[in-house]
Design a protein around this motif. Sequence first.
Motif, PDB file in Angstrom:
ATOM      1  N   ALA A  21     -42.656 -27.214  79.635  1.00  0.00           N
ATOM      2  CA  ALA A  21     -42.508 -26.381  80.834  1.00  0.00           C
ATOM      3  C   ALA A  21     -43.234 -26.965  82.028  1.00  0.00           C
ATOM      4  O   ALA A  21     -42.878 -26.679  83.180  1.00  0.00           O
ATOM      5  CB  ALA A  21     -43.027 -24.973  80.546  1.00  0.00           C
ATOM      6  N   GLU A  22     -44.241 -27.778  81.789  1.00  0.00           N
ATOM      7  CA  GLU A  22     -45.031 -28.329  82.890  1.00  0.00           C
ATOM      8  C   GLU A  22     -44.249 -29.318  83.748  1.00  0.00           C
ATOM      9  O   GLU A  22     -44.712 -29.712  84.818  1.00  0.00           O
ATOM     10  CB  GLU A  22     -46.294 -28.995  82.347  1.00  0.00           C
ATOM     11  N   ASP A  23     -43.063 -29.731  83.305  1.00  0.00           N
ATOM     12  CA  ASP A  23     -42.229 -30.608  84.123  1.00  0.00           C
ATOM     13  C   ASP A  23     -41.375 -29.831  85.124  1.00  0.00           C
ATOM     14  O   ASP A  23     -40.701 -30.435  85.961  1.00  0.00           O
ATOM     15  CB  ASP A  23     -41.312 -31.455  83.230  1.00  0.00           C
ATOM     16  N   GLU A  24     -41.385 -28.499  85.047  1.00  0.00           N
ATOM     17  CA  GLU A  24     -40.627 -27.694  86.004  1.00  0.00           C
ATOM     18  C   GLU A  24     -41.238 -27.835  87.400  1.00  0.00           C
ATOM     19  O   GLU A  24     -42.458 -27.929  87.551  1.00  0.00           O
ATOM     20  CB  GLU A  24     -40.625 -26.223  85.578  1.00  0.00           C
ATOM     21  N   MET A  25     -40.379 -27.845  88.418  1.00  0.00           N
ATOM     22  CA  MET A  25     -40.839 -28.031  89.791  1.00  0.00           C
ATOM     23  C   MET A  25     -41.314 -26.713  90.402  1.00  0.00           C
ATOM     24  O   MET A  25     -40.700 -25.657  90.186  1.00  0.00           O
ATOM     25  CB  MET A  25     -39.720 -28.619  90.639  1.00  0.00           C
ATOM     26  N   VAL A  26     -42.416 -26.776  91.128  1.00  0.00           N
ATOM     27  CA  VAL A  26     -42.942 -25.621  91.854  1.00  0.00           C
ATOM     28  C   VAL A  26     -43.311 -26.065  93.265  1.00  0.00           C
ATOM     29  O   VAL A  26     -43.360 -27.270  93.563  1.00  0.00           O
ATOM     30  CB  VAL A  26     -44.171 -25.010  91.157  1.00  0.00           C
ATOM     31  N   GLU A  27     -43.585 -25.110  94.107  1.00  0.00           N
ATOM     32  CA  GLU A  27     -43.932 -25.405  95.499  1.00  0.00           C
ATOM     33  C   GLU A  27     -45.424 -25.207  95.708  1.00  0.00           C
ATOM     34  O   GLU A  27     -45.987 -24.193  95.291  1.00  0.00           O
ATOM     35  CB  GLU A  27     -43.146 -24.496  96.445  1.00  0.00           C
ATOM     36  N   ILE A  28     -46.041 -26.192  96.352  1.00  0.00           N
ATOM     37  CA  ILE A  28     -47.461 -26.096  96.681  1.00  0.00           C
ATOM     38  C   ILE A  28     -47.642 -26.195  98.184  1.00  0.00           C
ATOM     39  O   ILE A  28     -46.763 -26.667  98.908  1.00  0.00           O
ATOM     40  CB  ILE A  28     -48.283 -27.212  95.992  1.00  0.00           C
ATOM     41  N   VAL A  29     -48.808 -25.738  98.647  1.00  0.00           N
ATOM     42  CA  VAL A  29     -49.194 -25.893 100.051  1.00  0.00           C
ATOM     43  C   VAL A  29     -50.515 -26.641 100.069  1.00  0.00           C
ATOM     44  O   VAL A  29     -51.572 -26.049  99.794  1.00  0.00           O
ATOM     45  CB  VAL A  29     -49.327 -24.533 100.761  1.00  0.00           C
ATOM     46  N   PRO A  30     -50.504 -27.955 100.350  1.00  0.00           N
ATOM     47  CA  PRO A  30     -51.755 -28.733 100.350  1.00  0.00           C
ATOM     48  C   PRO A  30     -52.686 -28.272 101.470  1.00  0.00           C
ATOM     49  O   PRO A  30     -52.249 -27.723 102.482  1.00  0.00           O
ATOM     50  CB  PRO A  30     -51.282 -30.171 100.581  1.00  0.00           C
ATOM     51  N   ASN A  31     -53.968 -28.516 101.283  1.00  0.00           N
ATOM     52  CA  ASN A  31     -54.945 -28.215 102.334  1.00  0.00           C
ATOM     53  C   ASN A  31     -55.596 -29.486 102.857  1.00  0.00           C
ATOM     54  O   ASN A  31     -56.621 -29.438 103.535  1.00  0.00           O
ATOM     55  CB  ASN A  31     -56.009 -27.234 101.826  1.00  0.00           C
ATOM     56  N   MET A  32     -55.007 -30.629 102.527  1.00  0.00           N
ATOM     57  CA  MET A  32     -55.530 -31.897 103.001  1.00  0.00           C
ATOM     58  C   MET A  32     -54.375 -32.902 103.075  1.00  0.00           C
ATOM     59  O   MET A  32     -53.265 -32.657 102.621  1.00  0.00           O
ATOM     60  CB  MET A  32     -56.652 -32.415 102.079  1.00  0.00           C
ATOM     61  N   ARG A  33     -54.659 -34.034 103.682  1.00  0.00           N
ATOM     62  CA  ARG A  33     -53.661 -35.101 103.783  1.00  0.00           C
ATOM     63  C   ARG A  33     -53.877 -36.090 102.636  1.00  0.00           C
ATOM     64  O   ARG A  33     -55.001 -36.470 102.326  1.00  0.00           O
ATOM     65  CB  ARG A  33     -53.776 -35.817 105.132  1.00  0.00           C
ATOM     66  N   MET A  34     -52.761 -36.509 102.026  1.00  0.00           N
ATOM     67  CA  MET A  34     -52.861 -37.444 100.906  1.00  0.00           C
ATOM     68  C   MET A  34     -51.624 -38.327 100.874  1.00  0.00           C
ATOM     69  O   MET A  34     -50.506 -37.866 101.138  1.00  0.00           O
ATOM     70  CB  MET A  34     -53.005 -36.678  99.585  1.00  0.00           C
ATOM     71  N   ASP A  35     -51.832 -39.591 100.552  1.00  0.00           N
ATOM     72  CA  ASP A  35     -50.727 -40.546 100.474  1.00  0.00           C
ATOM     73  C   ASP A  35     -49.813 -40.193  99.305  1.00  0.00           C
ATOM     74  O   ASP A  35     -50.187 -39.451  98.399  1.00  0.00           O
ATOM     75  CB  ASP A  35     -51.280 -41.964 100.293  1.00  0.00           C
ATOM     76  N   LYS A  64     -54.544 -28.009  92.052  1.00  0.00           N
ATOM     77  CA  LYS A  64     -55.180 -26.701  92.219  1.00  0.00           C
ATOM     78  C   LYS A  64     -56.584 -26.709  91.635  1.00  0.00           C
ATOM     79  O   LYS A  64     -57.527 -26.164  92.233  1.00  0.00           O
ATOM     80  CB  LYS A  64     -54.322 -25.632  91.536  1.00  0.00           C
ATOM     81  N   LYS A  65     -56.766 -27.314  90.475  1.00  0.00           N
ATOM     82  CA  LYS A  65     -58.075 -27.355  89.836  1.00  0.00           C
ATOM     83  C   LYS A  65     -59.079 -28.140  90.672  1.00  0.00           C
ATOM     84  O   LYS A  65     -60.293 -27.905  90.564  1.00  0.00           O
ATOM     85  CB  LYS A  65     -57.951 -27.970  88.440  1.00  0.00           C
ATOM     86  N   ARG A  66     -58.587 -29.043  91.505  1.00  0.00           N
ATOM     87  CA  ARG A  66     -59.469 -29.834  92.368  1.00  0.00           C
ATOM     88  C   ARG A  66     -59.588 -29.238  93.765  1.00  0.00           C
ATOM     89  O   ARG A  66     -60.171 -29.851  94.664  1.00  0.00           O
ATOM     90  CB  ARG A  66     -58.951 -31.276  92.440  1.00  0.00           C
ATOM     91  N   GLY A  67     -59.045 -28.053  93.946  1.00  0.00           N
ATOM     92  CA  GLY A  67     -59.154 -27.369  95.233  1.00  0.00           C
ATOM     93  C   GLY A  67     -58.354 -28.004  96.342  1.00  0.00           C
ATOM     94  O   GLY A  67     -58.694 -27.850  97.517  1.00  0.00           O
ATOM     95  N   LYS A  68     -57.262 -28.720  96.005  1.00  0.00           N
ATOM     96  CA  LYS A  68     -56.506 -29.446  97.019  1.00  0.00           C
ATOM     97  C   LYS A  68     -55.232 -28.729  97.468  1.00  0.00           C
ATOM     98  O   LYS A  68     -54.512 -29.231  98.338  1.00  0.00           O
ATOM     99  CB  LYS A  68     -56.138 -30.840  96.490  1.00  0.00           C
ATOM    100  N   CYS A  69     -54.925 -27.567  96.882  1.00  0.00           N
ATOM    101  CA  CYS A  69     -53.699 -26.884  97.273  1.00  0.00           C
ATOM    102  C   CYS A  69     -53.733 -25.446  96.777  1.00  0.00           C
ATOM    103  O   CYS A  69     -54.591 -25.058  95.978  1.00  0.00           O
ATOM    104  CB  CYS A  69     -52.470 -27.590  96.692  1.00  0.00           C
ATOM    105  N   THR A  70     -52.775 -24.677  97.274  1.00  0.00           N
ATOM    106  CA  THR A  70     -52.432 -23.394  96.681  1.00  0.00           C
ATOM    107  C   THR A  70     -51.023 -23.531  96.114  1.00  0.00           C
ATOM    108  O   THR A  70     -50.252 -24.401  96.538  1.00  0.00           O
ATOM    109  CB  THR A  70     -52.471 -22.250  97.704  1.00  0.00           C
ATOM    110  N   ILE A  71     -50.705 -22.692  95.150  1.00  0.00           N
ATOM    111  CA  ILE A  71     -49.392 -22.742  94.509  1.00  0.00           C
ATOM    112  C   ILE A  71     -48.608 -21.500  94.910  1.00  0.00           C
ATOM    113  O   ILE A  71     -49.107 -20.375  94.784  1.00  0.00           O
ATOM    114  CB  ILE A  71     -49.519 -22.808  92.975  1.00  0.00           C
ATOM    115  N   ARG A  72     -47.411 -21.710  95.409  1.00  0.00           N
ATOM    116  CA  ARG A  72     -46.555 -20.585  95.765  1.00  0.00           C
ATOM    117  C   ARG A  72     -45.800 -20.110  94.527  1.00  0.00           C
ATOM    118  O   ARG A  72     -45.084 -20.907  93.901  1.00  0.00           O
ATOM    119  CB  ARG A  72     -45.561 -20.987  96.849  1.00  0.00           C
ATOM    120  N   PRO A  73     -45.929 -18.851  94.167  1.00  0.00           N
ATOM    121  CA  PRO A  73     -45.179 -18.358  93.011  1.00  0.00           C
ATOM    122  C   PRO A  73     -43.678 -18.478  93.258  1.00  0.00           C
ATOM    123  O   PRO A  73     -43.214 -18.317  94.398  1.00  0.00           O
ATOM    124  CB  PRO A  73     -45.601 -16.882  92.907  1.00  0.00           C
ATOM    125  N   PRO A  74     -42.890 -18.778  92.239  1.00  0.00           N
ATOM    126  CA  PRO A  74     -41.431 -18.838  92.416  1.00  0.00           C
ATOM    127  C   PRO A  74     -40.879 -17.491  92.882  1.00  0.00           C
ATOM    128  O   PRO A  74     -41.481 -16.440  92.637  1.00  0.00           O
ATOM    129  CB  PRO A  74     -40.931 -19.186  91.010  1.00  0.00           C
TER     130      PRO A  74
END
Length: 212
Positions: A21-35, A64-74
């Motif tokens: 199930a972890e391969d399913e796509m979800v939407e995140i909102v990053p709080n920083m810039r990353m390559d 999320k565990k590293r505090g780099k984003c929030t996850i938008r629920p489907p």
Amino acid sequence: MAGQTDPSLSVFSGEEVEFMAEDEMVEIVPNMRMDPLNMLCGDYGPFYPQMAAQVPLWLAIAMKKRGKCTIRPPEWMSIENLTRILEAERDSQAAFQVLPFHYVEISSLLFEYAPGDIPDMYMVRSLINDIKDVRFHKVESSLESFEEAHSSAVMVKDLSAMEVNLVRPFVGRALQAFYKHGSPELVPNPDGMSTRRPRATDNIPRRPLRRR
């Protein structure tokens, strides 16, 4: 995995189903810039603050565990949608409502790693648990009607991965018993089967479970 390496075991473990199930796509909102992240399974990013991006669930959890984003629920996890699905499941004893194949695992992972990102999380979790209970009761009813009809096949549409994993062993054993007692001529004769040994699969490389 259990269902592939040992033919006598027809179910996957809960961890294996969750891993898929972890391969399913979800939407995140990053709080920083990353390559961009260039991986064997695909390229993700670049990421910009407050700009939504699609990533696999396992990557969303890692960020999320590293505090780099929030996850938008489907969208299907909204209270309005879950309430409608629950009512429809209760109204129809024959049909199952269409849900993501891994809805149980996705919701469970989000409850564990991103509870603060889910509005009204306790209500959402309660609705999903109610849906699971109603659907599994309907699965049991379908199997009972299948037994009463002495059928040699059963078709149930729109089951989830968890539901399929739970009923698969019972259906296999039930069919074998029905063939044996109702139509013994359909049971394979071990003496007449080929003596050719099946090809070993232990040397096939397998993808290891990810550690979170």
